[in-house]
Design a protein around this motif. Structure first.
Motif, PDB file in Angstrom:
ATOM      1  N   PHE A 190       0.830  -1.208   0.000  1.00  0.00           N
ATOM      2  CA  PHE A 190       0.000   0.000   0.000  1.00  0.00           C
ATOM      3  C   PHE A 190       0.866   1.261   0.000  1.00  0.00           C
ATOM      4  N   ARG A 191       2.046   1.159   0.612  1.00  0.00           N
ATOM      5  CA  ARG A 191       2.955   2.298   0.584  1.00  0.00           C
ATOM      6  C   ARG A 191       3.450   2.525  -0.849  1.00  0.00           C
ATOM      7  N   VAL A 192       3.687   1.417  -1.561  1.00  0.00           N
ATOM      8  CA  VAL A 192       4.102   1.504  -2.962  1.00  0.00           C
ATOM      9  C   VAL A 192       3.005   2.160  -3.804  1.00  0.00           C
TER      10      VAL A 192
ATOM     11  N   GLN B  81      -4.414   3.142   3.158  1.00  0.00           N
ATOM     12  CA  GLN B  81      -3.848   4.293   3.869  1.00  0.00           C
ATOM     13  C   GLN B  81      -4.220   4.267   5.350  1.00  0.00           C
ATOM     14  N   LYS B  82      -5.412   3.737   5.656  1.00  0.00           N
ATOM     15  CA  LYS B  82      -5.802   3.594   7.060  1.00  0.00           C
ATOM     16  C   LYS B  82      -4.867   2.618   7.771  1.00  0.00           C
ATOM     17  N   LEU B  83      -4.523   1.530   7.083  1.00  0.00           N
ATOM     18  CA  LEU B  83      -3.601   0.553   7.663  1.00  0.00           C
ATOM     19  C   LEU B  83      -2.228   1.164   7.880  1.00  0.00           C
ATOM     20  N   LEU B  84      -1.777   1.963   6.894  1.00  0.00           N
ATOM     21  CA  LEU B  84      -0.475   2.616   7.021  1.00  0.00           C
ATOM     22  C   LEU B  84      -0.458   3.563   8.220  1.00  0.00           C
ATOM     23  N   ALA B  85      -1.568   4.294   8.411  1.00  0.00           N
ATOM     24  CA  ALA B  85      -1.667   5.221   9.540  1.00  0.00           C
ATOM     25  C   ALA B  85      -1.641   4.454  10.863  1.00  0.00           C
ATOM     26  N   GLN B  86      -2.352   3.306  10.899  1.00  0.00           N
ATOM     27  CA  GLN B  86      -2.357   2.497  12.116  1.00  0.00           C
ATOM     28  C   GLN B  86      -0.971   1.944  12.416  1.00  0.00           C
ATOM     29  N   MET B  87      -0.270   1.529  11.371  1.00  0.00           N
ATOM     30  CA  MET B  87       1.084   1.020  11.567  1.00  0.00           C
ATOM     31  C   MET B  87       2.000   2.118  12.103  1.00  0.00           C
ATOM     32  N   ALA B  88       1.833   3.337  11.571  1.00  0.00           N
ATOM     33  CA  ALA B  88       2.639   4.462  12.050  1.00  0.00           C
ATOM     34  C   ALA B  88       2.356   4.732  13.525  1.00  0.00           C
ATOM     35  N   ASN B  89       1.059   4.625  13.916  1.00  0.00           N
ATOM     36  CA  ASN B  89       0.695   4.819  15.324  1.00  0.00           C
ATOM     37  C   ASN B  89       1.337   3.756  16.210  1.00  0.00           C
ATOM     38  N   ILE B  90       1.311   2.521  15.731  1.00  0.00           N
ATOM     39  CA  ILE B  90       1.902   1.419  16.492  1.00  0.00           C
ATOM     40  C   ILE B  90       3.402   1.646  16.675  1.00  0.00           C
ATOM     41  N   GLU B  91       4.063   2.057  15.602  1.00  0.00           N
ATOM     42  CA  GLU B  91       5.507   2.304  15.679  1.00  0.00           C
ATOM     43  C   GLU B  91       5.806   3.460  16.636  1.00  0.00           C
ATOM     44  N   HIS B  92       4.950   4.498  16.583  1.00  0.00           N
ATOM     45  CA  HIS B  92       5.139   5.643  17.473  1.00  0.00           C
ATOM     46  C   HIS B  92       4.955   5.243  18.938  1.00  0.00           C
ATOM     47  N   LEU B  93       3.898   4.438  19.194  1.00  0.00           N
ATOM     48  CA  LEU B  93       3.650   3.983  20.565  1.00  0.00           C
ATOM     49  C   LEU B  93       4.793   3.099  21.061  1.00  0.00           C
TER      50      LEU B  93
END
Length: 303
Positions: free
Chosen positions: A8-10, A71-83
């Motif tokens: 999805f990032r691609v 994009q929702k999944l990408l945002a969730q992954m970013a949140n997980i990485e941030h947490l």
């Protein structure tokens, strides 16, 4: 086959760049690798994601819908990485606080507001209990901090004193007690005493400030108690910060009790050494001590 979230990032970079060549350059990958990743995703999903008859990399309607979800999944992954990064830096995932309802909420809310301004990633749960219910909830839920009027000490409890709070024995000016002088204990017990109900399931805490009469109304909080006092339902102790306005306006008056119509107590901030506080708990403790130490904090407290 599971979907590779990186696909999805691609897709997102492809749309932003408008071409496979541009996406390959930005992602530092071969153009063939980009084409293969898109083709593999299309085969897995069973839909075409890009229009093949266009010079630019344009999504099909199905591709647009799928990218939106991706994009929702990408945002969730970013949140997980941030947490995860925040937790690795010492921020605990959750901070549970138990507060005695006799304490002023204003400094507590200001401390929480200041924590929010620090962008603390920790989830905070605040519960309000009364009397023995505070320590019961603290121990039952293995909470991190309790702000309590009184508690049963234990070797692993660490307590810090907060500024004293004064309670006053008051009644409505229309109540019979309001016109009496040098009121004796037996005279008090002839009237309805208003008190706060212990919120623990099996109350073991004996409120030493109760007068022990048969006419006692147990109420579920100080808002209700103040209302009952204003209506002349009975007499009772109230923290001064909650009734200063009513005393000034003469809606409530102090009872002329021979044993004294005021007492002070020193609330405590308690944590347990077996559950050491992380960065959020330490910050909350620091901010609470600061807010409670401000001159006249109780006069501005919420009723």
């Amino acid at each position: 086959m599971k979907i590779d979230i990186e696909s999805f990032r691609v897709l997102q970079v492809l749309v932003e760049c408008g071409s496979f060549a541009g996406a390959a350059e930005q992602l530092h990958k071969a153009q063939s690798a980009i084409s293969y990743q898109v083709k593999k995703l299309e085969q897995h999903l069973g839909v075409l994601l890009f229009c093949r008859d266009s010079y630019r990399a344009q999504l099909t309607p199905e591709g647009k819908a799928i990218l939106t979800e991706g994009q929702k999944l990408l945002a969730q992954m970013a949140n997980i990485e941030h947490l995860a990064q925040s937790y690795s830096e010492g921020w605990e995932p959750r901070l549970e606080l138990v507060i005695d309802g006799a304490l002023p909420m204003e400094p507590i809310l200001i401390a929480l507001k200041r924590m929010a301004e620090h962008r603390v990633p920790t989830k905070i749960q605040l519960s309000v209990e009364f009397l023995g219910g505070v320590q019961h909830r603290f121990e039952r839920d293995r909470a991190n901090v309790m702000l309590v009027k009184d508690f049963r000490p234990a070797p692993h409890y660490q307590a810090q004193a907060l500024p004293e709070i004064t309670s006053l024995l008051v009644v409505s000016p229309t109540h019979r007690l309001a016109g009496m002088k040098a009121v004796q204990p037996h005279e008090l017990r002839q009237h309805v005493e208003l008190t706060i109900e212990d919120s623990s399931p099996a109350p073991l805490y004996q409120d030493e400030m109760q007068f022990g009469g048969d006419k006692v109304f147990y109420l579920s909080g100080f808002v209700m108690k103040k209302s009952a006092l204003l209506k002349g339902l009975g007499f009772g102790w109230m923290p001064d910060y909650l009734i200063n306005d009513a005393l000034t306006s003469k809606e409530l008056v102090m009872v002329d009790f021979i044993g004294g119509n005021r007492f002070t107590f020193s609330p405590k901030l308690v944590s347990g050494s077996e559950r050491p506080l992380g960065r959020a708990g330490q910050l909350f403790t620091q901010l609470i001590l600061e807010e409670f130490s401000r001159p006249g904090f109780h006069r501005e407290a919420l009723a």
